[in-house]
Design a protein around this motif. Structure first.
Motif, PDB file in Angstrom:
ATOM      1  N   ALA A  88      42.366   8.464  14.262  1.00  0.00           N
ATOM      2  CA  ALA A  88      43.528   8.766  14.821  1.00  0.00           C
ATOM      3  C   ALA A  88      44.742   8.027  13.871  1.00  0.00           C
ATOM      4  O   ALA A  88      45.723   8.616  13.641  1.00  0.00           O
ATOM      5  N   ALA A  89      44.347   7.060  13.014  1.00  0.00           N
ATOM      6  CA  ALA A  89      45.229   6.058  12.118  1.00  0.00           C
ATOM      7  C   ALA A  89      45.640   7.069  11.060  1.00  0.00           C
ATOM      8  O   ALA A  89      46.846   6.832  10.541  1.00  0.00           O
ATOM      9  N   LEU A  90      44.800   7.915  10.735  1.00  0.00           N
ATOM     10  CA  LEU A  90      44.913   8.770   9.647  1.00  0.00           C
ATOM     11  C   LEU A  90      46.201   9.647   9.731  1.00  0.00           C
ATOM     12  O   LEU A  90      46.611  10.207   8.694  1.00  0.00           O
ATOM     13  N   LEU A  91      46.537   9.931  11.101  1.00  0.00           N
ATOM     14  CA  LEU A  91      47.518  10.679  11.212  1.00  0.00           C
ATOM     15  C   LEU A  91      48.788  10.160  11.124  1.00  0.00           C
ATOM     16  O   LEU A  91      50.228  10.799  11.174  1.00  0.00           O
ATOM     17  N   VAL A  92      48.941   8.702  10.896  1.00  0.00           N
ATOM     18  CA  VAL A  92      50.281   7.952  10.793  1.00  0.00           C
ATOM     19  C   VAL A  92      50.694   7.976   9.109  1.00  0.00           C
ATOM     20  O   VAL A  92      49.874   7.728   8.488  1.00  0.00           O
ATOM     21  N   GLU A  93      51.808   8.144   9.038  1.00  0.00           N
ATOM     22  CA  GLU A  93      52.484   8.373   7.774  1.00  0.00           C
ATOM     23  C   GLU A  93      53.449   7.014   7.517  1.00  0.00           C
ATOM     24  O   GLU A  93      53.973   6.336   8.537  1.00  0.00           O
ATOM     25  N   ASP A  94      53.685   6.742   6.197  1.00  0.00           N
ATOM     26  CA  ASP A  94      54.317   5.348   5.913  1.00  0.00           C
ATOM     27  C   ASP A  94      56.050   5.831   6.457  1.00  0.00           C
ATOM     28  O   ASP A  94      56.277   6.887   6.634  1.00  0.00           O
ATOM     29  N   ASN A  95      56.593   4.647   6.870  1.00  0.00           N
ATOM     30  CA  ASN A  95      57.864   4.753   7.440  1.00  0.00           C
ATOM     31  C   ASN A  95      58.437   5.578   8.847  1.00  0.00           C
ATOM     32  O   ASN A  95      59.489   5.603   9.375  1.00  0.00           O
ATOM     33  N   GLU A  96      56.931   5.534   9.516  1.00  0.00           N
ATOM     34  CA  GLU A  96      57.103   6.203  10.996  1.00  0.00           C
ATOM     35  C   GLU A  96      57.394   5.208  11.942  1.00  0.00           C
ATOM     36  O   GLU A  96      56.947   3.671  11.968  1.00  0.00           O
ATOM     37  N   VAL A  97      57.970   5.655  13.091  1.00  0.00           N
ATOM     38  CA  VAL A  97      58.089   4.851  14.366  1.00  0.00           C
ATOM     39  C   VAL A  97      56.964   5.439  15.425  1.00  0.00           C
ATOM     40  O   VAL A  97      56.863   6.706  15.472  1.00  0.00           O
ATOM     41  N   ILE A  98      56.002   4.535  15.756  1.00  0.00           N
ATOM     42  CA  ILE A  98      54.944   5.111  16.810  1.00  0.00           C
ATOM     43  C   ILE A  98      54.771   4.339  18.008  1.00  0.00           C
ATOM     44  O   ILE A  98      55.075   3.188  18.068  1.00  0.00           O
ATOM     45  N   PHE A  99      54.629   5.053  19.154  1.00  0.00           N
ATOM     46  CA  PHE A  99      54.128   4.366  20.308  1.00  0.00           C
ATOM     47  C   PHE A  99      52.791   4.263  20.376  1.00  0.00           C
ATOM     48  O   PHE A  99      52.003   5.028  20.056  1.00  0.00           O
ATOM     49  N   ILE A 100      51.970   3.093  20.877  1.00  0.00           N
ATOM     50  CA  ILE A 100      50.751   2.898  20.916  1.00  0.00           C
ATOM     51  C   ILE A 100      50.714   2.571  22.372  1.00  0.00           C
ATOM     52  O   ILE A 100      50.912   1.195  22.768  1.00  0.00           O
ATOM     53  N   ASP A 101      50.003   3.048  23.241  1.00  0.00           N
ATOM     54  CA  ASP A 101      49.976   2.775  24.715  1.00  0.00           C
ATOM     55  C   ASP A 101      48.817   1.666  25.004  1.00  0.00           C
ATOM     56  O   ASP A 101      48.163   1.238  23.754  1.00  0.00           O
ATOM     57  N   ASP A 102      48.372   1.294  25.957  1.00  0.00           N
ATOM     58  CA  ASP A 102      47.574   0.032  26.371  1.00  0.00           C
ATOM     59  C   ASP A 102      46.197   0.437  26.288  1.00  0.00           C
ATOM     60  O   ASP A 102      45.194  -0.310  26.614  1.00  0.00           O
ATOM     61  N   GLY A 103      45.767   1.630  25.970  1.00  0.00           N
ATOM     62  CA  GLY A 103      44.262   2.062  26.042  1.00  0.00           C
ATOM     63  C   GLY A 103      43.444   1.258  24.957  1.00  0.00           C
ATOM     64  O   GLY A 103      43.692   0.672  24.079  1.00  0.00           O
TER      65      GLY A 103
END
Length: 261
Positions: A88-103
């Motif tokens: 899942a972390a591979l889907l994140v790009e530099d400079n992004e804003v992301i929500f990560i829930d409590d799972g």
């Protein structure tokens, strides 16, 4: 059903009671029969409410609608969750804003995000917050951290409720990474708790892309609160491939399924 068939079903129930689950391909090897024969055994036992069939096998029926505590969730299927978190972390790009829930599965993403540049993470997870603060203080994480505050659930180590939802409304993210308690092709993604489900729903509404992370035990399960239909999801990251019978519908609603194996 023959005597040998009844004996095999008794073996399945003994395994379910002792291990909590059975795996179809393992039963095929034990019984030296086809997977179709094993499927019939599982169907018979499910019809009499003695187990619950899931993708790849069957599990013990839970007589409780209560969600396991965070500590209990954290140790379940931990190796699979680590692989899912990394994928899942591979889907994140530099400079992004992301929500990560409590799972407990989304929590496994954090160590794989440390090398990202100018990242902003918003979370309602207390363990995720502590982890990010620790990495930040050790100069291993250089991004921003926003904690979604509100009513604290001590058992689940998370924040939920109307105050948290109102805070989420002030932000727009590139991606929302969501843990679930159940997923079915016709019932969408579900949660044990409606307050958690409502907050997750708000995160999805305020993100350009919604990514669901789910270990194999969530596939084919449905829980109390419906968070969304599958058509509202962009990507599913799991430890196993999508069930064959789901693929046509996933294609129809344009949901990408990534298996971390």
């Amino acid at each position: 059903m023959s005597l040998i068939g009844e004996s095999r079903k008794e073996y399945i129930l003994n395994q379910i009671n002792s291990e909590g689950k059975v795996i179809t391909h393992e039963l095929v090897d034990v019984f030296q029969v086809s997977s179709e024969t094993v499927r019939r055994y599982l169907e018979d036992l499910e019809e009499t409410n003695q187990l619950k069939r899931v993708y790849g096998g069957a599990v013990k029926i839970s007589r409780s609608r209560e969600e396991p505590s965070h500590l209990n969730r954290e140790v379940l299927h931990v190796d699979e969750k680590r692989k899912i978190g990394q994928a899942a972390a591979l889907l994140v790009e530099d400079n992004e804003v992301i929500f990560i829930d409590d799972g407990s599965t989304t929590l496994q993403m954090i160590e794989h995000l440390l090398h990202k540049q100018d990242l902003t993470i918003l979370t309602n997870s207390i363990p995720a917050l502590f982890s990010l603060i620790d990495y930040k203080n050790r100069d291993l994480y250089s991004g921003e951290i926003f904690f979604i505050g509100g009513k604290v659930s001590s058992l689940q180590s998370r924040v939920v409720g109307s105050l948290a939802e109102k805070l989420v409304e002030h932000f727009y993210a590139d991606k929302a990474f969501i843990s679930i308690d159940g997923i079915m092709i016709d019932k969408g993604i579900t949660s044990f708790d409606e307050e958690r489900g409502q907050l997750v729903r708000k995160m999805m509404e305020h993100a350009k892309m919604s990514v669901v992370v789910a270990d194999h035990s969530k596939i084919g399960m449905v829980q109390f609160y419906k968070m969304s239909d599958l058509k509202e999801i962009d990507v599913i990251v799991s430890g196993v491939p999508a069930p064959e019978e789901w693929k046509a519908e996933l294609d129809r609603v344009s949901v990408e399924w990534i298996a971390s194996e």
